[in-house]
Design a protein around this motif. Structure first.
Motif, short mmCIF file in Angstrom:
data_model
loop_
_atom_site.label_atom_id
_atom_site.label_comp_id
_atom_site.label_asym_id
_atom_site.label_seq_id
_atom_site.Cartn_x
_atom_site.Cartn_y
_atom_site.Cartn_z
N ARG A 118 4.91 -16.78 16.35
CA ARG A 118 3.58 -17.23 15.90
C ARG A 118 2.85 -16.12 15.16
N TYR A 119 3.04 -14.88 15.63
CA TYR A 119 2.26 -13.76 15.08
C TYR A 119 3.14 -12.81 14.29
N GLY A 120 2.56 -12.25 13.25
CA GLY A 120 3.20 -11.18 12.49
C GLY A 120 2.16 -10.12 12.18
N TYR A 121 2.60 -8.87 12.10
CA TYR A 121 1.70 -7.75 11.86
C TYR A 121 2.23 -6.97 10.66
N VAL A 122 1.34 -6.63 9.73
CA VAL A 122 1.77 -5.93 8.52
C VAL A 122 0.81 -4.80 8.20
N GLY A 123 1.29 -3.86 7.37
CA GLY A 123 0.40 -2.93 6.68
C GLY A 123 -0.06 -3.62 5.41
N ALA A 124 -1.33 -3.46 5.03
CA ALA A 124 -1.83 -4.17 3.86
C ALA A 124 -2.80 -3.29 3.09
N ILE A 125 -2.96 -3.62 1.82
CA ILE A 125 -3.91 -2.91 0.96
C ILE A 125 -5.12 -3.82 0.77
N THR A 126 -6.28 -3.37 1.29
CA THR A 126 -7.50 -4.17 1.15
C THR A 126 -8.46 -3.55 0.15
N GLY A 127 -8.27 -2.26 -0.17
CA GLY A 127 -9.10 -1.59 -1.17
C GLY A 127 -8.25 -1.27 -2.39
N PRO A 128 -8.67 -0.28 -3.20
CA PRO A 128 -7.86 0.10 -4.35
C PRO A 128 -6.53 0.70 -3.91
N SER A 129 -5.46 0.37 -4.60
CA SER A 129 -4.16 0.92 -4.26
C SER A 129 -4.10 2.39 -4.65
N THR A 130 -3.59 3.23 -3.77
CA THR A 130 -3.52 4.65 -4.08
C THR A 130 -2.10 5.16 -4.12
N GLY A 131 -1.11 4.28 -4.04
CA GLY A 131 0.27 4.76 -4.16
C GLY A 131 1.23 3.94 -3.36
N PHE A 132 2.48 4.30 -3.51
CA PHE A 132 3.60 3.59 -2.89
C PHE A 132 3.42 3.52 -1.37
N GLY A 133 3.31 2.31 -0.85
CA GLY A 133 3.23 2.15 0.60
C GLY A 133 1.95 2.65 1.21
#
Ligand SMILES: [Fe+2]
Length: 466
Positions: free
Chosen positions: A357-372
């Motif tokens: 049911r659940y998944g957890y991720v890293g995400a970009i919510t502001g300006p992207s500053t680089g790979f990953g």
């Protein structure tokens, strides 16, 4: 030990990516907030950390593996970090300088330079798992490297000679059978091999699989009944590489396909389904439901890992969504489930291969500053189509959120997420503990590292013995 000082040659030697030059043991770390008493065990994370100033062009995938371990017990935290001392790194330690070039350069040192350490350094820098009592640091272009619980390097591990080539850094452990399932890919035939290791750590089976072309396959995914491979057009070009070109080329004209095979099947049983050209670094999970296989993934339109001389590819991150494979018709569809640039997806591994049911991720919510360079951890409730965001704000980089189950819990989200967070302004790192049930509520504890911990890839939570 030589310091890495030349940041001009690669953006992957500066800021959050810059390596550290020490190995520490700290018995008690400062904590803000409260580490849950039931959270007992060790969070170990792997990542690239070149010991010597790189020779030639440096890519983040080239760095010597370094393990960072934060152990939690009764609300207290300790820390230890160690390089993985590969044969190649030992040759470099002997020479006190880098002897190997990176993946952007065709530079393979001979025995006159590195002795019997071999032409490629197995940096073991991508992931770390524990299976059948062994801790294995993983790197997809070679065999695993065993380390002991104190993180000292034991050496390459080939399952008693039964591993015939490389092993992916993303094997899957079946939560019911305890089996370890994985694949290895190669630029030379056979391009793909699937392996089964039983719960006791015995490699019992391998299957050679055919692909039209040699491709870089970073991850795969497993259900209770099937294994699923994505044959995406990130194609090796060894001749072009030897002539000074790039090792890998993106060739969408070759198409892409998902291959679904029964876990006990072989090459004849694979159902290949065409999908639009895309790349997936990381799958979240998958499950089989009758004649359908549901595959959740962070999907990219194309693949650029920044092997050129430019800055890290911004926006080179996926979107979370779901492939649905219809085994009856041999077709597959894709539905995007969220619009945030996201990757490093994790579930409660006790749900691996089962409907989650659940998944957890890293995400970009502001300006992207680089790979990953993710600035937020996001919890997705995939049943309700809801998300909860814990944003760390501008100038912060958060790593993969690893799920640590609550031993006293029963629900899928009874547990915590642990992850490193880097603060660029103060050049410091914390391990944050989020309650998986209340991600938007922010960290319940921040464990302050004695010095910053560089950007890394994947890690595991190893629970303490009850
Ligand atoms: Fe990965």
């Amino acid at each position: 030990m030589a310091q890495v000082s030349n940041t001009r040659r690669s953006p992957f030697l500066a800021g959050v990516y810059a390596p550290v030059d020490d190995e520490l043991e700290v018995a008690e770390l400062a904590v803000t907030g409260e580490i849950p008493g039931a959270l007992r065990g060790t969070f170990v994370r792997n990542g690239p950390n070149p010991m010597f100033e790189p020779k030639g062009r440096y890519h983040i995938f080239d760095g010597d593996g370094m393990l960072h371990a934060v152990s939690l017990d009764e609300g207290r935290a300790s820390y230890r970090n160690r390089w993985i001392r590969s044969a190649g790194l030992m040759a470099e330690i002997g020479a006190r300088r880098a002897l190997y070039g990176g993946m952007a350069d065709a530079d393979f040192p001979g025995p006159d330079v590195v002795g019997d350490a071999g032409p490629m350094k197995n940096v073991a820098n991508t992931h770390v798992i524990r299976h059948a009592g062994r801790i294995l640091a993983l790197w997809e272009a070679g065999p695993p490297t065993e380390v002991n619980p104190e993180l000292a390097t034991v050496g390459p591990f080939d399952f008693g000679g039964r591993l015939l080539g490389a092993m992916t850094a993303h094997p899957k452990i079946d939560p019911d059978s305890g089996e370890l399932l994985f694949f290895g890919y190669s630029a030379l035939p056979p391009f793909l091999r699937y392996y089964v290791v039983d719960a006791a750590g015995e490699l019992t089976r391998h299957v050679d699989l055919e692909l039209p072309a040699p491709v870089m396959m970073h991850d795969f995914v497993v259900t209770a009944e099937h294994v699923v491979f994505l044959d995406a057009p990130a194609v090796f070009d060894l001749e072009g590489f030897a002539a000074g070109g790039e090792m890998l080329s993106w060739r969408p004209e070759l198409g892409a396909r998902l291959g679904v095979m029964p876990r006990d099947g072989d090459a004849r049983d694979v159902v290949w389904c065409e999908v639009d050209p895309c790349y997936v670094f990381h799958f979240l999970n998958a499950w089989t439901e009758g004649s359908h296989v549901h595959v959740d993934a962070c999907r990219m339109e194309d693949m650029d890992i920044g092997l050129g001389d430019g800055p890290p590819p911004e926006g080179a991150n996926g979107r979370l969504g779901r492939f649905t494979v219809d085994l009856g018709s041999g077709t597959a569809s894709w539905e995007q489930l969220d619009d945030l640039p996201s990757d490093f997806p994790r579930i409660d591994d006790r749900r691996a291969g089962r409907r989650h049911r659940y998944g957890y991720v890293g995400a970009i919510t502001g300006p992207s500053t680089g790979f990953g360079a993710f600035d937020a951890v996001v919890r997705h409730d995939l049943e309700r189509g809801e998300r909860a965001v814990c944003s760390f704000g501008a100038g912060h980089v958060v790593g993969e959120p690893v799920f640590a189950p609550d031993p006293g819990g029963t629900a899928e989200d009874d547990g915590w997420l642990v992850s490193f967070v880097y603060d660029a302004e103060h050049d410091t790192s914390d391990v944050v503990v989020l309650d998986a049930r209340d991600v938007a509520g922010g960290p319940v504890a921040r464990i302050h590292m004695p010095r910053r911990v560089p950007f890394g890839f994947h890690g595991s939570w190893f629970p303490a013995e009850p």
